[in-house]
Design an enzyme around this catalytic site. Structure first.
Site, PDB file in Angstrom:
ATOM      1  N   GLU A  30      31.771  74.429  25.790  1.00  0.00           N
ATOM      2  CA  GLU A  30      32.716  75.487  25.972  1.00  0.00           C
ATOM      3  C   GLU A  30      33.785  75.558  24.609  1.00  0.00           C
ATOM      4  O   GLU A  30      34.296  74.717  24.403  1.00  0.00           O
ATOM      5  CB  GLU A  30      33.733  75.216  27.085  1.00  0.00           C
ATOM      6  CG  GLU A  30      34.824  76.127  27.519  1.00  0.00           C
ATOM      7  CD  GLU A  30      34.591  77.367  27.418  1.00  0.00           C
ATOM      8  OE1 GLU A  30      33.711  77.914  28.390  1.00  0.00           O
ATOM      9  OE2 GLU A  30      35.193  78.375  26.714  1.00  0.00           O
TER      10      GLU A  30
ATOM     11  N   GLY B  55      36.957  76.494  32.750  1.00  0.00           N
ATOM     12  CA  GLY B  55      37.311  77.386  33.971  1.00  0.00           C
ATOM     13  C   GLY B  55      37.223  79.013  33.327  1.00  0.00           C
ATOM     14  O   GLY B  55      37.069  79.874  34.460  1.00  0.00           O
TER      15      GLY B  55
ATOM     16  N   CYS C  73      37.958  83.347  34.790  1.00  0.00           N
ATOM     17  CA  CYS C  73      38.330  83.130  36.017  1.00  0.00           C
ATOM     18  C   CYS C  73      39.794  82.436  36.111  1.00  0.00           C
ATOM     19  O   CYS C  73      40.865  82.813  36.486  1.00  0.00           O
ATOM     20  CB  CYS C  73      37.456  82.515  36.990  1.00  0.00           C
ATOM     21  SG  CYS C  73      37.972  82.199  38.778  1.00  0.00           S
TER      22      CYS C  73
ATOM     23  N   GLY D  91      42.155 103.170  34.090  1.00  0.00           N
ATOM     24  CA  GLY D  91      41.126 102.393  34.836  1.00  0.00           C
ATOM     25  C   GLY D  91      41.693 102.206  36.273  1.00  0.00           C
ATOM     26  O   GLY D  91      42.466 101.299  36.223  1.00  0.00           O
ATOM     27  N   GLY D  92      41.030 102.642  37.218  1.00  0.00           N
ATOM     28  CA  GLY D  92      41.252 102.433  38.760  1.00  0.00           C
ATOM     29  C   GLY D  92      40.598 101.741  39.327  1.00  0.00           C
ATOM     30  O   GLY D  92      40.212 101.874  40.517  1.00  0.00           O
TER      31      GLY D  92
ATOM     32  N   ILE E 142      40.678  95.516  38.845  1.00  0.00           N
ATOM     33  CA  ILE E 142      41.520  94.949  37.816  1.00  0.00           C
ATOM     34  C   ILE E 142      42.711  95.870  37.451  1.00  0.00           C
ATOM     35  O   ILE E 142      43.953  95.328  37.767  1.00  0.00           O
ATOM     36  CB  ILE E 142      41.075  94.582  36.576  1.00  0.00           C
ATOM     37  CG1 ILE E 142      39.971  93.462  36.745  1.00  0.00           C
ATOM     38  CG2 ILE E 142      42.013  93.799  35.475  1.00  0.00           C
ATOM     39  CD1 ILE E 142      39.341  92.948  35.511  1.00  0.00           C
TER      40      ILE E 142
ATOM     41  N   HIS F 252      44.722  84.000  69.688  1.00  0.00           N
ATOM     42  CA  HIS F 252      45.695  85.029  69.855  1.00  0.00           C
ATOM     43  C   HIS F 252      47.049  84.465  69.755  1.00  0.00           C
ATOM     44  O   HIS F 252      47.450  83.143  70.172  1.00  0.00           O
ATOM     45  CB  HIS F 252      45.761  85.744  71.148  1.00  0.00           C
ATOM     46  CG  HIS F 252      46.910  86.747  71.554  1.00  0.00           C
ATOM     47  ND1 HIS F 252      46.932  87.769  71.025  1.00  0.00           N
ATOM     48  CD2 HIS F 252      47.895  86.499  72.093  1.00  0.00           C
ATOM     49  CE1 HIS F 252      48.008  88.473  71.221  1.00  0.00           C
ATOM     50  NE2 HIS F 252      48.646  87.754  72.070  1.00  0.00           N
TER      51      HIS F 252
HETATM   52  P1  FAD Z   1      33.398  83.349  32.358  1.00  0.00           P
HETATM   53  O1  FAD Z   1      34.453  83.079  33.429  1.00  0.00           O
HETATM   54  O2  FAD Z   1      33.761  84.630  31.526  1.00  0.00           O
HETATM   55  O3  FAD Z   1      33.292  82.230  31.277  1.00  0.00           O
HETATM   56  C1  FAD Z   1      32.493  82.090  30.131  1.00  0.00           C
HETATM   57  C2  FAD Z   1      32.732  81.220  29.281  1.00  0.00           C
HETATM   58  O4  FAD Z   1      32.056  80.846  28.219  1.00  0.00           O
HETATM   59  C3  FAD Z   1      34.031  81.211  28.506  1.00  0.00           C
HETATM   60  O5  FAD Z   1      34.985  80.482  28.749  1.00  0.00           O
HETATM   61  C4  FAD Z   1      33.739  81.337  27.064  1.00  0.00           C
HETATM   62  O6  FAD Z   1      34.918  80.939  26.476  1.00  0.00           O
HETATM   63  C5  FAD Z   1      32.544  80.525  27.150  1.00  0.00           C
HETATM   64  N1  FAD Z   1      31.897  81.035  26.033  1.00  0.00           N
HETATM   65  C6  FAD Z   1      31.320  82.215  25.456  1.00  0.00           C
HETATM   66  N2  FAD Z   1      30.504  82.198  24.250  1.00  0.00           N
HETATM   67  C7  FAD Z   1      30.583  80.757  24.140  1.00  0.00           C
HETATM   68  C8  FAD Z   1      29.978  80.196  23.129  1.00  0.00           C
HETATM   69  N3  FAD Z   1      29.254  80.890  22.133  1.00  0.00           N
HETATM   70  N4  FAD Z   1      30.021  78.939  23.104  1.00  0.00           N
HETATM   71  C9  FAD Z   1      30.745  78.134  23.908  1.00  0.00           C
HETATM   72  N5  FAD Z   1      31.504  78.736  25.059  1.00  0.00           N
HETATM   73  C10 FAD Z   1      31.327  80.153  25.137  1.00  0.00           C
HETATM   74  N6  FAD Z   1      36.728  87.337  40.296  1.00  0.00           N
HETATM   75  C11 FAD Z   1      36.596  86.852  41.643  1.00  0.00           C
HETATM   76  O7  FAD Z   1      35.572  86.538  42.151  1.00  0.00           O
HETATM   77  N7  FAD Z   1      37.852  87.081  41.998  1.00  0.00           N
HETATM   78  C12 FAD Z   1      39.120  87.482  41.675  1.00  0.00           C
HETATM   79  O8  FAD Z   1      40.222  87.457  42.170  1.00  0.00           O
HETATM   80  C13 FAD Z   1      39.055  87.777  40.302  1.00  0.00           C
HETATM   81  N8  FAD Z   1      39.966  88.290  39.399  1.00  0.00           N
HETATM   82  C14 FAD Z   1      40.084  88.713  38.130  1.00  0.00           C
HETATM   83  C15 FAD Z   1      40.948  89.180  37.728  1.00  0.00           C
HETATM   84  C16 FAD Z   1      40.758  89.659  36.054  1.00  0.00           C
HETATM   85  C17 FAD Z   1      41.994  89.905  35.389  1.00  0.00           C
HETATM   86  C18 FAD Z   1      39.528  89.334  35.416  1.00  0.00           C
HETATM   87  C19 FAD Z   1      39.549  89.842  34.048  1.00  0.00           C
HETATM   88  C20 FAD Z   1      38.454  88.966  36.237  1.00  0.00           C
HETATM   89  C21 FAD Z   1      38.632  88.383  37.531  1.00  0.00           C
HETATM   90  N9  FAD Z   1      37.637  88.246  38.400  1.00  0.00           N
HETATM   91  C22 FAD Z   1      37.614  87.870  39.540  1.00  0.00           C
HETATM   92  C23 FAD Z   1      36.167  87.917  37.509  1.00  0.00           C
HETATM   93  C24 FAD Z   1      35.918  86.337  37.306  1.00  0.00           C
HETATM   94  O9  FAD Z   1      36.792  86.041  36.426  1.00  0.00           O
HETATM   95  C25 FAD Z   1      34.449  86.432  36.689  1.00  0.00           C
HETATM   96  O10 FAD Z   1      33.613  87.166  37.508  1.00  0.00           O
HETATM   97  C26 FAD Z   1      34.252  85.011  36.368  1.00  0.00           C
HETATM   98  O11 FAD Z   1      34.990  84.502  35.473  1.00  0.00           O
HETATM   99  C27 FAD Z   1      32.631  85.079  35.653  1.00  0.00           C
HETATM  100  O12 FAD Z   1      32.308  83.704  35.789  1.00  0.00           O
HETATM  101  P2  FAD Z   1      31.284  83.081  34.499  1.00  0.00           P
HETATM  102  O13 FAD Z   1      30.966  81.780  34.413  1.00  0.00           O
HETATM  103  O14 FAD Z   1      30.267  83.961  34.398  1.00  0.00           O
HETATM  104  O15 FAD Z   1      32.017  83.675  32.840  1.00  0.00           O
END
Ligand code: FAD
Length: 477
Positions: A32, A37, A40, A179-180, A183, A456
């Protein structure tokens, strides 16, 4: 021989896969470049809900008199305290994940990973130096970052990304959210609750214009936004953003996404605001990780393609989470589930990812919970369906807590009466949707739900009421 699994990215996809694989005896290295985390925990789900909690509390505190609770004196909001609390919660959560990795003997490497060759990753360590990681199997879980538009790129001061919104040090007097989608709508309520004058601009003809979100949900949402004085502009796009000393001047024009001539021919519109937030999508983090070195191609939009086992075109290389793009649903719980499915397959099982019963939780006010098919999706599949709706105002608990806006809709297959979709907008909809998720996952019928005793007085009674209505035995609706 022990399998060596490397996982690139420690978001909810990557770290969950790492813990599961390590607990099954696989030798796991998790790489990472930022914080445990992922999006998310650090820039998404959790910090936005912490902000929403404060925004809701602030609004509630100003409206207690109707419940006989008089608060005398000023009710004010302190963004520094909110941000300090946010940082504390995030840090605790990150420590929690790190402890779990340690407990399961996951080798955690802090740095930026780059696939150098088949079976080899170079990591540019955060504290300097390079480390080589060898692997038999690889899971790519690198996620996304906010989409930066060429016409008005983020300057992180007046033109903001969702990441910037989560780090505000003052609440802008006025803000336009471009963007509606999910997010954009969530931030519209958060910022409006904290005192900002919010305008939301959406190019399509409704907010939350996603096939999985039923049109009736968008209608209720727009009504509730208007009640909160959030200005909604649909069917237009922001074409230009001119920066002046203290404000932005935004020029809005025709949307290329609509064919309705009436909307298309509406004149240009100018709005002025202190800040603008661009929440129009996400970009895959896949261009700088060396995919070309193993011959892994992406689709035309840059997302990684996988089969139902989540394996890419390259044997032994899997991909999970947001990096798979919107067709695979970009949500944290989907990423985690995909992580588990990928690990099962790495262990030689035959596990398939199912996307037909993925709950969606949208933290607007009121909240939204959806699962299964929307009416549009069911029609497009040529299904014979019926839908039934019950309003929250018929539910005793909703009246007791004074949160009566919203409805629950159930979509059933006409012939079998199986529940194929549930769409709720109303208080605690994001929790209530779990019952609908179980129903869609297990192929339950309305009769199954109608014969389930619901406590209830609870908001969950709306699910019973809508099932009774669908069984032609309505009680309170
Ligand atoms: P990510 O969480 O994006 O994690 C990817 C990780 O890979 C990152 O930490 C990054 O630093 C790392 N990485 C990238 N390239 C490299 C590399 N070359 N070497 C090492 N590490 C690397 N989802 C929900 O289910 N509920 C919600 O309420 C919700 N709210 C959200 C609110 C906002 C504002 C946003 C932006 C997103 C929200 N989401 C929500 C979406 C959710 O955050 C994502 O669906 C989720 O984080 C995806 O998980 P992931 O593991 O695929 O990727």
């Amino acid at each position: 021989m022990e399998t060596k699994l490397a996982i690139l990215g420690a978001g909810p996809g990557g770290y969950v896969a790492a813990i599961k694989a390590a607990s099954k005896g696989i030798r796991v290295t998790l790489i990472e470049k930022e914080n445990l985390g992922g999006t998310c925990l650090n820039h998404g789900c959790i910090p936005s809900k912490i902000m929403k909690n404060s925004s809701d509390l602030f609004l509630k505190a100003k409206n207690t008199a109707q419940f006989g609770v008089n608060i005398n004196g000023d009710i004010s909001f302190d963004i520094n305290t909110l941000m300090q609390r946010k940082e504390k919660v995030l840090e605790n959560q990150r420590k929690g994940i790190e402890a779990l990795l340690k407990k399961n003997s996951v080798h955690y490497v802090k740095g930026k990973g780059y696939i150098k060759d088949k079976g080899l990753i170079n990591v540019e360590l955060n504290n300097g130096g390079i480390k080589n990681i060898e692997f038999d199997k690889l899971i790519i879980a690198t996620g996304t970052k906010p989409l930066n538009m060429k016409t008005f790129p983020f300057d992180h001061k007046t033109i903001l990304s969702s990441n910037d919104l989560l780090k505000l040090d003052t609440i802008p007097e006025s803000i336009t959210i471009v963007g509606g989608g999910v997010i954009g709508c969530e931030f519209a309520f958060i910022l409006s609750g904290l005192g900002s004058k919010v305008t939301i601009v959406e190019a399509r003809d409704r907010l939350l214009p996603l096939p999985s979100v039923d049109k009736s949900i968008s209608k209720v949402l727009q009504r509730e936004m208007k009640k909160k004085k959030i200005k909604i502009i649909t069917g237009k796009v922001v074409e230009k953003a001119d920066k002046n000393d203290n404000y932005l001047k935004l020029t809005m024009g025709k949307s290329p996404f609509l064919d309705n001539d009436k909307i298309k021919n509406t004149p240009q519109q100018i709005i002025e605001c202190e800040k603008m937030a661009v929440c129009v999508g996400r970009t895959p983090l896949a261009s700088e990780i060396g995919l070309e070195n193993i011959g892994l191609n992406r689709d035309e939009k840059g997302w990684i393609k996988v089969n139902n086992s989540l394996e890419t075109d390259i044997k032994g290389v899997f991909a999970i989470g947001d990096i798979l793009g919107p067709l695979k649903i970009m949500l944290a719980h989907v990423a985690s589930h995909e992580g588990m499915v990928a690990v099962d397959n790495i262990m030689g099982k035959s596990s398939r990812m199912q996307y037909n019963a993925v709950p969606g939780a949208i933290f607007t006010s009121p909240e939204i919970g959806t699962v299964g098919l929307s009416e549009i999706e069911a029609f497009e599949k040529g299904m014979d369906i019926k839908s039934y709706t019950v309003n929250f105002r018929t539910v005793g608990k909703a009246q007791a807590i004074g949160e009566i806006a919203g409805e629950a809709k159930i979509i059933i297959e006409d012939k079998t009466e199986k529940i194929v979709g549930v769409h709720i907008i109303g208080p605690h909809a994001t929790d209530l949707i779990s019952e609908g998720t179980l129903a869609v996952t297990k192929g339950l019928t309305v009769s199954d739900l109608a014969h389930t005793i619901h406590a209830h007085p609870t908001l969950a009674e709306i699910m019973w009421e809508v099932a009774l209505k669908a069984s032609r035995n309505p009680l309170h609706s």
